[in-house]
Motif scaffolding. Structure first.
Motif, PDB file in Angstrom:
ATOM      1  N   PHE A  47      -0.751  16.715   5.418  1.00 34.99           N
ATOM      2  CA  PHE A  47      -1.431  16.137   4.267  1.00 34.99           C
ATOM      3  C   PHE A  47      -2.820  15.637   4.651  1.00 34.99           C
ATOM      4  N   PHE A  48      -3.743  15.710   3.690  1.00 35.32           N
ATOM      5  CA  PHE A  48      -5.069  15.165   3.909  1.00 35.32           C
ATOM      6  C   PHE A  48      -4.978  13.639   3.952  1.00 35.32           C
ATOM      7  N   ASP A  49      -6.116  12.966   4.181  1.00 32.80           N
ATOM      8  CA  ASP A  49      -6.122  11.503   4.270  1.00 32.80           C
ATOM      9  C   ASP A  49      -5.603  10.881   2.985  1.00 32.80           C
ATOM     10  N   SER A  50      -4.849   9.778   3.145  1.00 31.98           N
ATOM     11  CA  SER A  50      -4.342   8.966   2.029  1.00 31.98           C
ATOM     12  C   SER A  50      -3.531   9.759   1.014  1.00 31.98           C
ATOM     13  N   PRO A  51      -2.419  10.399   1.446  1.00 27.67           N
ATOM     14  CA  PRO A  51      -1.538  11.017   0.451  1.00 27.67           C
ATOM     15  C   PRO A  51      -0.817   9.931  -0.345  1.00 27.67           C
ATOM     16  N   ALA A  52      -0.161  10.318  -1.417  1.00 29.01           N
ATOM     17  CA  ALA A  52       0.584   9.367  -2.247  1.00 29.01           C
ATOM     18  C   ALA A  52       2.031   9.293  -1.759  1.00 29.01           C
ATOM     19  N   TYR A  53       2.639   8.114  -1.927  1.00 31.11           N
ATOM     20  CA  TYR A  53       4.023   7.897  -1.535  1.00 31.11           C
ATOM     21  C   TYR A  53       4.790   7.283  -2.705  1.00 31.11           C
ATOM     22  N   LEU A 138      -4.554  -2.166  -4.423  1.00 30.58           N
ATOM     23  CA  LEU A 138      -3.240  -1.530  -4.392  1.00 30.58           C
ATOM     24  C   LEU A 138      -3.281  -0.276  -5.254  1.00 30.58           C
ATOM     25  N   PHE A 139      -2.525   0.734  -4.889  1.00 29.85           N
ATOM     26  CA  PHE A 139      -2.514   1.948  -5.697  1.00 29.85           C
ATOM     27  C   PHE A 139      -1.136   2.593  -5.664  1.00 29.85           C
ATOM     28  N   LEU A 140      -0.865   3.356  -6.703  1.00 30.88           N
ATOM     29  CA  LEU A 140       0.402   4.067  -6.792  1.00 30.88           C
ATOM     30  C   LEU A 140       0.218   5.273  -7.713  1.00 30.88           C
ATOM     31  N   THR A 141       0.747   6.417  -7.310  1.00 29.77           N
ATOM     32  CA  THR A 141       0.753   7.607  -8.151  1.00 29.77           C
ATOM     33  C   THR A 141       2.184   7.896  -8.576  1.00 29.77           C
ATOM     34  N   LEU A 142       2.374   8.113  -9.878  1.00 27.93           N
ATOM     35  CA  LEU A 142       3.679   8.516 -10.405  1.00 27.93           C
ATOM     36  C   LEU A 142       3.529   9.905 -11.006  1.00 27.93           C
ATOM     37  N   SER A 143       4.269  10.844 -10.472  1.00 29.38           N
ATOM     38  CA  SER A 143       4.212  12.211 -10.995  1.00 29.38           C
ATOM     39  C   SER A 143       5.035  12.312 -12.272  1.00 29.38           C
ATOM     40  N   ARG A 144       4.872  13.418 -12.975  1.00 25.98           N
ATOM     41  CA  ARG A 144       5.686  13.672 -14.161  1.00 25.98           C
ATOM     42  C   ARG A 144       7.171  13.647 -13.796  1.00 25.98           C
ATOM     43  N   GLU A 145       7.488  14.185 -12.622  1.00 26.47           N
ATOM     44  CA  GLU A 145       8.882  14.217 -12.183  1.00 26.47           C
ATOM     45  C   GLU A 145       9.397  12.809 -11.899  1.00 26.47           C
ATOM     46  N   ALA A 158       8.340   0.466 -16.514  1.00 33.85           N
ATOM     47  CA  ALA A 158       8.081   0.459 -15.071  1.00 33.85           C
ATOM     48  C   ALA A 158       6.959  -0.533 -14.796  1.00 33.85           C
ATOM     49  N   LEU A 159       7.193  -1.443 -13.857  1.00 36.94           N
ATOM     50  CA  LEU A 159       6.216  -2.472 -13.511  1.00 36.94           C
ATOM     51  C   LEU A 159       5.626  -2.141 -12.152  1.00 36.94           C
ATOM     52  N   ILE A 160       4.310  -1.948 -12.100  1.00 38.68           N
ATOM     53  CA  ILE A 160       3.641  -1.631 -10.839  1.00 38.68           C
ATOM     54  C   ILE A 160       3.023  -2.910 -10.322  1.00 38.68           C
ATOM     55  N   ARG A 161       3.493  -3.375  -9.153  1.00 39.49           N
ATOM     56  CA  ARG A 161       3.077  -4.666  -8.599  1.00 39.49           C
ATOM     57  C   ARG A 161       2.776  -4.540  -7.118  1.00 39.49           C
ATOM     58  N   ASP A 186      -0.454  13.820 -13.507  1.00 43.67           N
ATOM     59  CA  ASP A 186       0.292  12.660 -13.026  1.00 43.67           C
ATOM     60  C   ASP A 186      -0.507  11.412 -13.380  1.00 43.67           C
ATOM     61  N   ILE A 187       0.119  10.244 -13.248  1.00 41.11           N
ATOM     62  CA  ILE A 187      -0.578   9.018 -13.589  1.00 41.11           C
ATOM     63  C   ILE A 187      -0.866   8.232 -12.313  1.00 41.11           C
ATOM     64  N   TYR A 188      -2.114   7.785 -12.180  1.00 43.42           N
ATOM     65  CA  TYR A 188      -2.590   7.088 -10.979  1.00 43.42           C
ATOM     66  C   TYR A 188      -3.034   5.688 -11.385  1.00 43.42           C
ATOM     67  N   LEU A 189      -2.537   4.667 -10.674  1.00 47.54           N
ATOM     68  CA  LEU A 189      -2.818   3.280 -11.032  1.00 47.54           C
ATOM     69  C   LEU A 189      -3.419   2.528  -9.853  1.00 47.54           C
ATOM     70  N   GLU A 190      -4.362   1.638 -10.154  1.00 46.48           N
ATOM     71  CA  GLU A 190      -4.957   0.756  -9.146  1.00 46.48           C
ATOM     72  C   GLU A 190      -4.891  -0.675  -9.659  1.00 46.48           C
ATOM     73  N   LEU A 191      -4.676  -1.602  -8.733  1.00 44.23           N
ATOM     74  CA  LEU A 191      -4.540  -3.006  -9.103  1.00 44.23           C
ATOM     75  C   LEU A 191      -5.051  -3.867  -7.951  1.00 44.23           C
ATOM     76  N   ALA A 192      -5.823  -4.909  -8.297  1.00 45.59           N
ATOM     77  CA  ALA A 192      -6.322  -5.835  -7.275  1.00 45.59           C
ATOM     78  C   ALA A 192      -6.497  -7.216  -7.893  1.00 45.59           C
ATOM     79  N   GLU A 193      -6.040  -8.242  -7.202  1.00 43.95           N
ATOM     80  CA  GLU A 193      -6.219  -9.618  -7.646  1.00 43.95           C
ATOM     81  C   GLU A 193      -7.293 -10.278  -6.790  1.00 43.95           C
TER      82      GLU A 193
END
Length: 271
Positions: A47-53, A138-145, A158-161, A186-193
């Motif tokens: 995988f290239f740099d910073s894949p999603a998990y 913070l980041f998170l990717t959620l695929s259609r699957e 779904a709560l992304i925290r 897919d849906i990609y989310l970023e969050l920072a406090e």
């Protein structure tokens, strides 16, 4: 006589070298005749740099994103093919450290902090991953699957925290799932406090070719876990036209208040 002996020795040396060279040629020919048939092969994904998990179970998570895919012979090590793709995925075991996966954020049940709120019926908390380059993001990717799996498990929200903090991005799973399938993304989310009490939130649909698509904001909310205020407003920081968008929070009986997600940007709490 001496000259004759020297000439004889020289001829013997040339003869020996010729025999060694001929033997090496025969050896190479033998190796070619017995070359590996590449019967046992394996596909390896780099995988290239910073894949999603995304965590999928108590033992494993899914890794996905752009990658180089190689097919390698397990017997001789030869790379038989190599291809760069926009999307690949692979299921791998968690990398656990002190009860938490360092890659996808999965936490063992007995390691959950007391500060973490229990999910209400129909909800599922997903822990975002820390960005290695931008501190506090913070980041998170959620695929259609992923969304389909949540929906099939009767998860309505779904709560992304992060593992700590007071803010979550709340997704109505069914509505967002419909968007991702319609947009083939897919849906990609970023969050920072922030230390000043503000927070950054961003939600984008991203096609598997990398194209960003502005999502329909219906079904996307921001949730806050703080002490109750009689009247709470949230404002989006001034955008290009210089205006501030305000919205009132709705206090919930479960101990949080939420507002509709407006658009990517830095938000402030107005009291």
């Amino acid at each position: 006589m001496k000259k004759l002996l020297a000439f004889a020795l020289l001829m013997l040396m040339f003869s020996a070298l010729y025999c060694v060279a001929e033997a090496e040629e025969m050896n190479v020919a033998t190796q070619t005749d017995l070359s590996c048939l590449h019967v046992n092969t394996k596909e390896i994904i780099f995988f290239f740099d910073s894949p999603a998990y995304t965590s999928v179970s108590a033992t494993s998570h899914k890794v996905y994103g752009p990658a180089t895919v190689q097919v390698v012979c397990l017997d001789c090590g030869e790379i038989l093919s190599e291809e760069t793709v926009d999307y690949a995925e692979e299921f791998r075991p968690h990398s656990m450290k002190k009860g938490q996966c360092a890659l996808c954020g999965y936490r063992e049940k007995n390691q959950m902090s007391q500060e973490q709120r229990k999910d209400d019926p129909g909800e599922r908390t997903l822990f975002a991953q820390e960005d290695t380059e931008i501190d506090g993001l913070l980041f998170l990717t959620l695929s259609r699957e992923d969304l389909a799996a949540l929906n099939n498990s009767n998860v309505t929200t779904a709560l992304i925290r992060g593992n700590s903090g007071n803010v979550a991005i709340a997704l109505e799973v069914k509505k967002v799932l419909t968007q991702t399938w319609e947009a083939e993304a897919d849906i990609y989310l970023e969050l920072a406090e922030r230390e000043d009490g503000s927070f950054f939130a961003a939600v984008n649909l991203v096609s598997r070719s990398g194209e960003e698509i502005d999502p329909d904001r219906e079904g996307i909310n921001l949730r806050f876990y703080r002490e109750a205020y009689a009247d709470v407003r949230v404002s989006l920081a001034p955008v290009s036209n210089g205006t501030i968008v305000e919205t009132k929070g709705v206090w919930d009986e479960h101990g949080y208040w939420s507002v509709q997600y407006q658009e990517e940007g830095t938000y402030f709490i107005l009291q």
